[in-house]
Scaffold this active site. Structure first.
Site, PDB file in Angstrom:
ATOM      1  N   LYS A 195       0.626  -1.551  -0.081  1.00 35.53           N
ATOM      2  CA  LYS A 195      -0.227  -0.399  -0.194  1.00 35.53           C
ATOM      3  C   LYS A 195       1.128   1.355   0.030  1.00 35.53           C
ATOM      4  CE  LYS A 195      -3.257   2.576   3.239  1.00 35.53           C
ATOM      5  NZ  LYS A 195      -3.920   2.918   4.300  1.00 35.53           N
ATOM      6  N   ASP A 229      -2.748  10.649   3.485  1.00 35.99           N
ATOM      7  CA  ASP A 229      -3.929   9.348   3.642  1.00 35.99           C
ATOM      8  C   ASP A 229      -4.689  10.699   4.922  1.00 35.99           C
ATOM      9  OD1 ASP A 229      -5.696   8.423   3.912  1.00 35.99           O
ATOM     10  OD2 ASP A 229      -5.910   6.526   5.531  1.00 35.99           O
ATOM     11  N   LYS A 282      -9.972  12.454   8.483  1.00 42.24           N
ATOM     12  CA  LYS A 282      -9.818  12.159   9.671  1.00 42.24           C
ATOM     13  C   LYS A 282      -9.619  13.047  10.764  1.00 42.24           C
ATOM     14  CE  LYS A 282      -7.396   8.628   7.822  1.00 42.24           C
ATOM     15  NZ  LYS A 282      -7.215   7.972   8.667  1.00 42.24           N
ATOM     16  N   ASP A 340       1.365   6.141   6.193  1.00 40.18           N
ATOM     17  CA  ASP A 340       0.549   5.268   5.355  1.00 40.18           C
ATOM     18  C   ASP A 340       1.056   4.597   4.136  1.00 40.18           C
ATOM     19  OD1 ASP A 340      -2.060   4.472   5.541  1.00 40.18           O
ATOM     20  OD2 ASP A 340      -3.303   5.331   4.749  1.00 40.18           O
ATOM     21  N   ASP A 384     -12.281   6.693   3.653  1.00 39.55           N
ATOM     22  CA  ASP A 384     -11.147   6.341   5.035  1.00 39.55           C
ATOM     23  C   ASP A 384     -10.188   4.952   4.435  1.00 39.55           C
ATOM     24  OD1 ASP A 384      -8.699   7.571   6.585  1.00 39.55           O
ATOM     25  OD2 ASP A 384      -9.797   6.694   8.053  1.00 39.55           O
ATOM     26  N   GLU A 418      -9.578   3.370   2.215  1.00 40.07           N
ATOM     27  CA  GLU A 418      -9.080   3.908   0.690  1.00 40.07           C
ATOM     28  C   GLU A 418      -8.699   2.366   0.260  1.00 40.07           C
ATOM     29  OE1 GLU A 418      -5.761   4.859   2.704  1.00 40.07           O
ATOM     30  OE2 GLU A 418      -7.737   5.763   3.338  1.00 40.07           O
ATOM     31  N   ARG A 452      -6.984  -0.747   0.883  1.00 37.40           N
ATOM     32  CA  ARG A 452      -8.615  -1.668   0.075  1.00 37.40           C
ATOM     33  C   ARG A 452      -9.049  -1.480  -1.155  1.00 37.40           C
ATOM     34  NH1 ARG A 452     -12.454  -1.889   5.051  1.00 37.40           N
ATOM     35  NH2 ARG A 452     -10.698  -0.859   6.115  1.00 37.40           N
TER      36      ARG A 452
END
Length: 493
Positions: free
Chosen positions: A266, A271, A278, A289, A348, A350, A352
């Site tokens: 990933k 993010d 968030k 991230d 959020d 995201e 996946r």
């Protein structure tokens, strides 16, 4: 940095610093006792006077005369029978950290002789990794002068039996390569998001390929992703001005035609949560991230350093997740590369969405195994804290391999379940399934989402949200799970 193996006792081995152990209650290890004889009983006098106690975590640096070493670092090992490999690794990191703060240019560790159930290969490998960790410095961006580099440049690992030297030398070699890969991961993850963008990661992939003949790099642009119909991946990057990249790294260490192991990382370089924004506290940590991506870079680099006899393919979907008038909205439906449609409940969730298309893309390489690595869910942090990564898999044997590799590498993971009842939570009235379904079992349902794209693949998912980086005053990347991944890959090779 340079690592090597020695067989001479500390009374005969020339070095700037000899690292020896002391058991709680005053028990000198064999190496410490040998050195004590050379020093005419100085260590035993300190023990008798109560100046050295041997408690776990105790460190005492001594300047000495009359010995081949100019310093002795005495390390407390705790009570007899309690010095297992986990404690050994912690003691090494602390000891070499202390040596790195001194003026010593080289050091030799004699701590392995006290390890319960010793293994020359693993004890040496962990020592080399600890040496790399002691010398690592965060790539800070400051206007002031840089922090001086430590004087420590080389490190020796002592074996008591010359017959173990070959195994120890192999461990030192592998550990040094893993340390290089871990440092690569930490460097990338520690950079701020305004430096480490998807384009920067793409550039670093090309640099990696230029550095090793065994590595090739390919970068796919957004126009390529549209042609491949990666609608799930592209939905995450709608809200940002930074173009997404799909980075492919090939390491050709095995025989021609051998099915590669695919590592999918990933690569969300920042993010914000997108429209599902968030909370501000801790949002700066969302630069981490992309640690899954960074661990793919680090693993490829480590494999190239050690000349691993295995074929690898690293796939990194890299993008930002930002809010704007163009951003994907909760309730939108997107179509993945596999053709399956996804209702975006939470923007959020995201990671996946980008990983599912990358896993589908991995099929073209006909991999023997696919492992995705991601700082995927806060739920994993709640479940396992900062100590274990989570592993979920459609193959219990593969999950077992990863758990065993983590145990050997002291980079542990915990096998969590995947079950039909968790899959049911992702049902949608409007699409094939949803990308999120609430807090209950969040780490597992995230893995269940990815599992929908893995039919026919030997696949495992590593959620490293709790282990990839430290928070607070020690904020920074840990370099995990590179040691775990490399142990697994060495076993496969």
């Amino acid at each position: 940095m340079r690592s090597f193996v020695v067989t001479a006792p500390p009374g005969r081995q020339k070095t700037d610093c000899a690292i020896v152990g002391l058991l709680e209650g005053g028990g000198l290890t064999d190496a410490a006792a040998s050195l004590d004889t050379t020093l005419k009983g100085r260590l035993s006098r300190l023990v008798r006077n109560g100046d050295l106690r041997g408690k776990s975590g105790e460190l005492r640096m001594l300047d000495v005369d009359g010995a081949p070493c100019t310093r002795v670092l005495v390390v407390g090992l705790g009570k007899k029978g309690s010095f297992h490999r986990k404690q050994y690794r912690k003691a090494l990191v602390a000891a070499l950290g202390a040596v790195a703060k001194s003026g010593a240019k080289d050091a030799v560790s004699y701590l392995a002789e006290a390890v319960e159930n010793p293994d020359a290969y693993y004890d040496a490998r962990l020592a080399a990794e600890a040496f790399g960790a002691a010398l690592y410095r965060v790539p800070a961006i400051r206007s002031a002068r840089k922090t001086p580099e430590p004087a420590l440049k080389s490190f020796g690992f002592a074996v008591g039996d010359a017959a173990q030297k070959a195994a120890a030398q192999r461990g030192i070699s592998h550990g040094a390569a893993i340390a290089v890969g871990t440092a690569c991961t930490r460097d990338l993850a520690n950079l701020p998001a305004n430096v480490c963008t998807p384009s920067y990661l793409a550039q670093q992939a090309k640099e990696l390929a230029r550095s090793y003949k065994s590595v090739r790099a390919q970068v796919l642009e957004e126009r390529d992703l549209k042609r491949l119909k990666m609608g799930s991946f592209l939905s995450v990057t709608n809200g940002t001005d930074e173009p997404a990249k799909l980075i492919v790294l090939r390491y050709d260490g095995g025989r021609a035609g051998q099915a590669p192991v695919a590592l999918v990382g990933k690569g969300v370089t920042f993010d914000s949560g997108g429209i599902s924004l968030k909370q501000p506290p801790g949002m700066d940590e969302m630069k981490f991230d992309m640690t899954g991506a960074a661990s793919v870079f680090g693993s490829i680099k480590a494999a190239a350093e050690m000349g691993l006899k295995l074929n690898l393919v690293g796939i990194v979907p890299a993008c930002e997740n930002m809010p704007s008038g163009r951003a994907t909205k909760p309730g939108d439906i997107v179509r993945s590369m596999s053709g399956q449609t996804i209702e975006v409940i939470n923007t959020d969730a995201e990671g996946r969405l980008i990983l599912c298309d990358a896993i589908t893309y991995a099929r073209r390489f006909k991999p023997s195994t696919v492992i995705d690595i991601a700082t995927l869910t806060g739920a994993c942090v709640i479940a396992l804290g900062a100590h274990n990564s989570a592993v979920m898999s459609n193959d219990d044997e593969l999950a077992g391999e990863l758990v065993a590799a983590g145990r050997r590498a002291e980079d542990r993971c915990w096998h969590m379940p995947l079950g039909e009842e968790y899959h049911d939570q992702l049902k949608s009235n409007f699409a094939d399934f949803a990308n999120a379904c609430g807090r209950d079992g969040g780490a597992i349902t995230a893995a269940c989402f990815l599992a929908k794209f893995t039919e026919g693949l030997n696949w495992a998912h590593l959620d490293i949200a709790g282990t990839a980086y430290l928070t607070g005053s020690q904020k920074g990347s840990t370099g995990r799970p590179v040691p775990l991944l490399m142990d697994f890959l060495i076993g496969r090779a």
